[in-house]
Design an enzyme around this catalytic site. Structure first.
Site: not given
Length: 661
Positions: A163, A182-184, A253
């Site tokens: 990421a 958006c980053d899990s 996020l």
């Protein structure tokens, strides 16, 4: 317990002392409002009973409140597993103190009930085991939670590598300054843009770890307000506890933070849908390999412009316009090839002088007189008692030995240089190789140039209006003037004595250490090749008394007169004094000092310095008989010889002849 009886006096005294200590500890542990509950009790035991009755009464309401807190406990955001389980144990201990039975299974159920959504997979796996007796053991649950926490940390580290480290696709939208991915794997919301924060709290020592095991400094945190494009609707959005990490390339996020708040995040058909219940509150679009949050740009309507245009719009401000210009180009798809590396307007408006290096531009001279620095300082606001308003300095680069001459006019610089050159050459047996000065007219006369050429001296001059290149002489002037100012102020001496204070400052400076020369050395060591004597030094301007010569006083007259100390005589082992009554400089060796008090200076009546040497003559007792001098002495007397040796010889011979006759 109870107070021992008076018959056991020693035991009673010991009990009272221990009870007092216990009461003091309990009282110091209570806040001011809670001290009211124990104000009227006598012993520590009674104090403890009163506190227990107030805060741990086994009433129905207390038990209900404790049960509600125990069964509704939740794991806090960012809280570690061990800290959360210990908090549950503390709540269980409170219930047990109220005689409520809380077994190991109840605590395990409370722990599982308060876990956030990211542990749902673990709960499902525990349920699939089917062995409730084993599952509902607090130790077993704790071990599985610690394993899950460790696995999540390892996964977060590996995910952050992709990421944060990998390059994004070559798409201008991804590099938008409002771009948020958006980053899990991220555990917190992160942005690099300080301007996005509505509230901001600086942080001193916080950092985040990246997948490469490297860490990035967190500059602060706060709330960020955004405008989201949700299926064509403009919706405001507030993100709390966003970390400000200037070294990051993107804004991230955190999916885990959103799920902790009860939001549901789903990915389908190239879109990321963020829902609260059944309502879509935000969307993200797949761009390359990343999901980019759909944000409405505040400056999306700006016209396309080059970086040079943005530079000119922002009033040629260099450091800030470069950043803002780059952002404007990305928003408007401008061409980066239009950047102008040199702005002619900035060259005309911002031209500055080159920085003068703090270090020496050349090595220190190896021998005395290889390099001499010189400068003229003045005019000073008042004349000295000798009529001078300037002074010229000479400083040897090798030894740091300094010589100063007060002068009436700058035109006297040449004569003073010849005096210094002759004095230095006689003392060292060497000639001055290089003279370094500024471009003052006193150094540029024809006779000065001719004298330097005749003696083989190279004249190095500074660039016009650049006194920094003659820094050694300039710094000497500053040091000497500071010392003069301090000495005049210490004993409240009038400014007219600045030349005497200057001579005193140079005399002392040549006998103290300096950073410009080797340690434990002074200019006196290197110039005179001997160790300086400082035992005769006295405080400038202090009160003193000099002894009067006997031939000038009567039997009952005072034997000394008050004066003010000025310095040290140049060619005599004596002190220079100022007699305020006579307005003269007195040179005397018989001086008594009071260095704690200032002397009487008075104002000089004229500007012509006069020196009077106090040296009592030797008075010989002579016979009244008529003496006849021998022939040799008659000859000396006939030719008018006045040498002291001849006078002494003649007198001895005459006395000897008279005694023989």
């Amino acid at each position: 317990g109870r107070v021992p009886s008076e018959e056991r006096a020693e035991e009673r005294k010991k009990w009272i002392r221990g009870d007092s200590k216990a009461k003091a500890l309990i009282g110091l542990s209570l806040s001011d409002e809670h001290l009211e509950h124990v104000r009227d009790v006598d012993t520590a035991h009674e104090m403890w009973e009163a506190i227990v009755n107030v805060f741990e009464r086994h009433t129905l309401l207390n038990k209900l409140a404790a049960r509600r807190e125990f069964y509704t406990v939740k794991m806090l955001s960012g809280e570690k597993v061990l800290a959360y389980i210990n908090r549950v144990k503390q709540l269980a201990a409170i219930l047990k103190s109220m005689s409520v039975n809380i077994d190991d299974k109840e605590m395990a159920m409370a722990v599982l009930n308060g876990l956030p959504a990211r542990f749902e997979a673990l709960i499902v796996a525990l349920d699939a085991l089917g062995n409730e007796e084993k599952i509902f053991s607090l130790d077993f649950v704790k071990s599985r939670l610690l394993q899950e926490e460790q696995r999540a940390n390892m996964k977060s580290s590996s995910s952050q590598t992709s990421a944060l480290v990998n390059r994004a696709p070559n798409n201008r939208d991804i590099n938008d300054y409002k771009c948020t991915n958006c980053d899990s794997a991220c555990t917190a919301h992160i942005t690099y843009d300080r301007s996005l924060f509505a509230t901001y709290e600086p942080l001193e020592s916080a950092s985040v770890q990246m997948g490469t095991k490297a860490s990035a400094k967190v500059a602060g945190r706060g709330d960020v307000h955004l405008k989201l494009n949700v299926n064509g609707r403009i919706e405001p959005c507030k993100l709390t506890d966003v970390l400000h990490v200037p070294d990051f390339a993107f804004s991230l996020l955190s999916v885990s933070r959103m799920t902790e708040l009860g939001l549901k995040v789903g990915f389908e058909n190239g879109k990321c849908m963020i829902r609260r219940g059944s309502t879509v509150v935000a969307t993200a679009t797949l761009v390359g390999e990343l999901y980019v949050l759909d944000i409405v740009s505040d400056i999306g309507s700006a016209h396309a412009a080059t970086l040079q245009t943005w530079h000119e719009r922002f009033a040629h401000v260099h450091s800030q316009v470069k950043l803002l210009g780059n952002e404007a180009n990305k928003i408007n798809n401008t061409d980066n090839d239009c950047i102008s590396e040199k702005c002619s307007a900035c060259v005309y408006g911002k031209a500055t002088r080159s920085v003068i290096p703090k270090e020496r531009s050349s090595r220190r001279a190896y021998f005395c007189l290889d390099l001499v620095h010189s400068d003229v300082c003045g005019p000073l606001e008042v004349q000295s008692i000798g009529g001078a308003k300037y002074f010229i300095t000479f400083i040897d680069d090798h030894s740091n030995w300094s010589v100063v001459y007060p002068i009436h006019h700058k035109s006297e610089a040449f004569e003073r240089y010849k005096m210094f050159a002759q004095l230095a050459q006689t003392h060292t047996g060497r000639k001055i190789k290089v003279l370094r000065t500024d471009r003052g007219g006193e150094y540029l006369s024809t006779e000065f140039k001719s004298f330097l050429i005749a003696n083989g001296t190279q004249h190095q001059m500074t660039t016009a209006y650049t006194p920094e290149q003659n820094g050694v002489a300039e710094r000497l002037n500053r040091t000497l003037v500071n010392l003069v100012r301090s000495m005049l102020a210490h004993k409240k001496v009038t400014k007219g004595f600045w030349a005497e204070a200057l001579a005193n400052a140079v005399y002392v400076r040549n006998r103290v250490t300096s950073r410009a020369i080797p340690p434990k050395m002074t200019p006196y060591h290197l110039w005179m090749k001997s160790v300086p004597n400082v035992g005769h030094l006295r405080v400038f301007g202090s009160k003193c008394w000099y002894t009067l010569p006997k031939h000038n006083i009567q039997k009952l007259d005072a034997r000394a007169k008050e004066a003010m100390f000025l310095g040290y005589a140049e060619n005599t082992k004596a002190y220079k004094l100022w007699d305020g009554d006579l307005h003269k400089v007195i040179v005397s060796r018989d001086v008594t000092f009071d260095e704690s008090t200032g002397g009487k200076s008075g104002e000089p009546m004229d500007t012509n310095e006069e020196e009077e040497t106090i040296d009592p003559p030797t008075n010989l007792r002579r016979s009244t008989r008529i003496r006849k001098t021998p022939g040799a002495w008659q000859y000396c007397k006939s030719i008018g010889c006045r040498f002291e040796c001849c006078n002494s010889i003649g007198l001895l011979l005459s006395t000897y002849m008279q005694s023989c006759w």
